[in-house]
Motif scaffolding. Structure first.
Motif, PDB file in Angstrom:
ATOM      1  N   VAL A  29       3.787   3.274   2.960  1.00 14.67           N
ATOM      2  CA  VAL A  29       3.330   3.230   1.569  1.00 14.67           C
ATOM      3  C   VAL A  29       3.999   4.347   0.781  1.00 14.67           C
ATOM      4  O   VAL A  29       3.986   5.503   1.200  1.00 14.67           O
ATOM      5  CB  VAL A  29       1.791   3.376   1.494  1.00 14.67           C
ATOM      6  N   ARG A  30       4.562   3.993  -0.351  1.00 11.69           N
ATOM      7  CA  ARG A  30       5.159   4.983  -1.246  1.00 11.69           C
ATOM      8  C   ARG A  30       4.173   5.441  -2.311  1.00 11.69           C
ATOM      9  O   ARG A  30       4.125   6.610  -2.659  1.00 11.69           O
ATOM     10  CB  ARG A  30       6.386   4.402  -1.942  1.00 11.69           C
ATOM     11  N   ASP A  31       3.383   4.486  -2.852  1.00 10.10           N
ATOM     12  CA  ASP A  31       2.492   4.819  -3.961  1.00 10.10           C
ATOM     13  C   ASP A  31       1.419   3.744  -4.113  1.00 10.10           C
ATOM     14  O   ASP A  31       1.618   2.603  -3.693  1.00 10.10           O
ATOM     15  CB  ASP A  31       3.308   4.917  -5.254  1.00 10.10           C
ATOM     16  N   ILE A  42       0.004  -1.819  -4.242  1.00  5.81           N
ATOM     17  CA  ILE A  42       0.603  -0.786  -3.410  1.00  5.81           C
ATOM     18  C   ILE A  42       2.119  -0.966  -3.403  1.00  5.81           C
ATOM     19  O   ILE A  42       2.613  -2.071  -3.168  1.00  5.81           O
ATOM     20  CB  ILE A  42       0.083  -0.891  -1.959  1.00  5.81           C
ATOM     21  N   THR A  43       2.863   0.109  -3.625  1.00  5.79           N
ATOM     22  CA  THR A  43       4.314   0.073  -3.481  1.00  5.79           C
ATOM     23  C   THR A  43       4.651   0.495  -2.061  1.00  5.79           C
ATOM     24  O   THR A  43       4.297   1.599  -1.635  1.00  5.79           O
ATOM     25  CB  THR A  43       4.988   1.032  -4.483  1.00  5.79           C
ATOM     26  N   GLU A  48       6.370  -4.595  -3.381  1.00  8.35           N
ATOM     27  CA  GLU A  48       5.037  -4.396  -3.929  1.00  8.35           C
ATOM     28  C   GLU A  48       4.042  -5.316  -3.230  1.00  8.35           C
ATOM     29  O   GLU A  48       4.263  -6.509  -3.121  1.00  8.35           O
ATOM     30  CB  GLU A  48       5.050  -4.680  -5.430  1.00  8.35           C
ATOM     31  N   LEU A  49       2.951  -4.737  -2.764  1.00 13.01           N
ATOM     32  CA  LEU A  49       1.910  -5.477  -2.062  1.00 13.01           C
ATOM     33  C   LEU A  49       0.647  -5.468  -2.909  1.00 13.01           C
ATOM     34  O   LEU A  49       0.156  -4.410  -3.291  1.00 13.01           O
ATOM     35  CB  LEU A  49       1.618  -4.827  -0.701  1.00 13.01           C
ATOM     36  N   THR A  50       0.133  -6.665  -3.209  1.00 10.03           N
ATOM     37  CA  THR A  50      -1.126  -6.798  -3.928  1.00 10.03           C
ATOM     38  C   THR A  50      -2.193  -7.269  -2.951  1.00 10.03           C
ATOM     39  O   THR A  50      -2.016  -8.271  -2.268  1.00 10.03           O
ATOM     40  CB  THR A  50      -1.000  -7.806  -5.089  1.00 10.03           C
ATOM     41  N   VAL A  51      -3.277  -6.514  -2.888  1.00 10.04           N
ATOM     42  CA  VAL A  51      -4.416  -6.856  -2.042  1.00 10.04           C
ATOM     43  C   VAL A  51      -5.554  -7.249  -2.971  1.00 10.04           C
ATOM     44  O   VAL A  51      -5.935  -6.477  -3.852  1.00 10.04           O
ATOM     45  CB  VAL A  51      -4.853  -5.663  -1.159  1.00 10.04           C
ATOM     46  N   GLU A  81       8.686  -9.253  -4.759  1.00 18.43           N
ATOM     47  CA  GLU A  81       9.991  -8.598  -4.736  1.00 18.43           C
ATOM     48  C   GLU A  81      10.274  -8.049  -6.128  1.00 18.43           C
ATOM     49  O   GLU A  81       9.835  -8.625  -7.127  1.00 18.43           O
ATOM     50  CB  GLU A  81      11.079  -9.594  -4.335  1.00 18.43           C
ATOM     51  N   PRO A  82      11.010  -6.947  -6.211  1.00 17.33           N
ATOM     52  CA  PRO A  82      11.377  -6.436  -7.528  1.00 17.33           C
ATOM     53  C   PRO A  82      12.183  -7.485  -8.293  1.00 17.33           C
ATOM     54  O   PRO A  82      13.064  -8.129  -7.725  1.00 17.33           O
ATOM     55  CB  PRO A  82      12.250  -5.226  -7.234  1.00 17.33           C
TER      56      PRO A  82
END
Length: 95
Positions: A29-31, A42-43, A48-51, A81-82
């Motif tokens: 995890v970055r941020d 979460i980055t 990017e991960l969305t929970v 993805e970005p």
């Protein structure tokens, strides 16, 4: 040698451990860019991960180790993805 350590810190391994949809541990995890009791963004090293869920709570987050520990009812895990528009300097310049 210091440069190799910095590269290894910047590129951490990314893993998810989901236990019975009630406990989630994320590494790499970055941020954490957004969080409330129904959504956490979460980055990570993998994007990017969305929970999404119910009564979500972050128990622990360490930027040093890149680990996040959370609980609650987890309904959805989505990777984004970005996008190209978020990419290079020139793409931002010519919007």
């Amino acid at each position: 040698m210091i440069e190799n350590e910095k590269q290894s810190e910047s590129k951490r391994k990314h893993n998810l451990i989901l236990k019975e949809r009630n406990s989630l541990i994320v590494s790499g995890v970055r941020d954490v860019s957004e969080f409330d009791d129904i959504k956490v963004i979460i980055t990570t090293e993998a994007g990017e991960l969305t929970v999404e869920g119910e009564k979500l709570h972050i128990n622990n987050f360490s930027q040093e180790s890149g680990e996040l520990d959370m609980n609650g009812r987890i309904n959805t895990l989505i990777y984004n993805e970005p996008s190209a528009k978020d990419g290079s300097f020139f793409s931002k310049l010519f919007r």
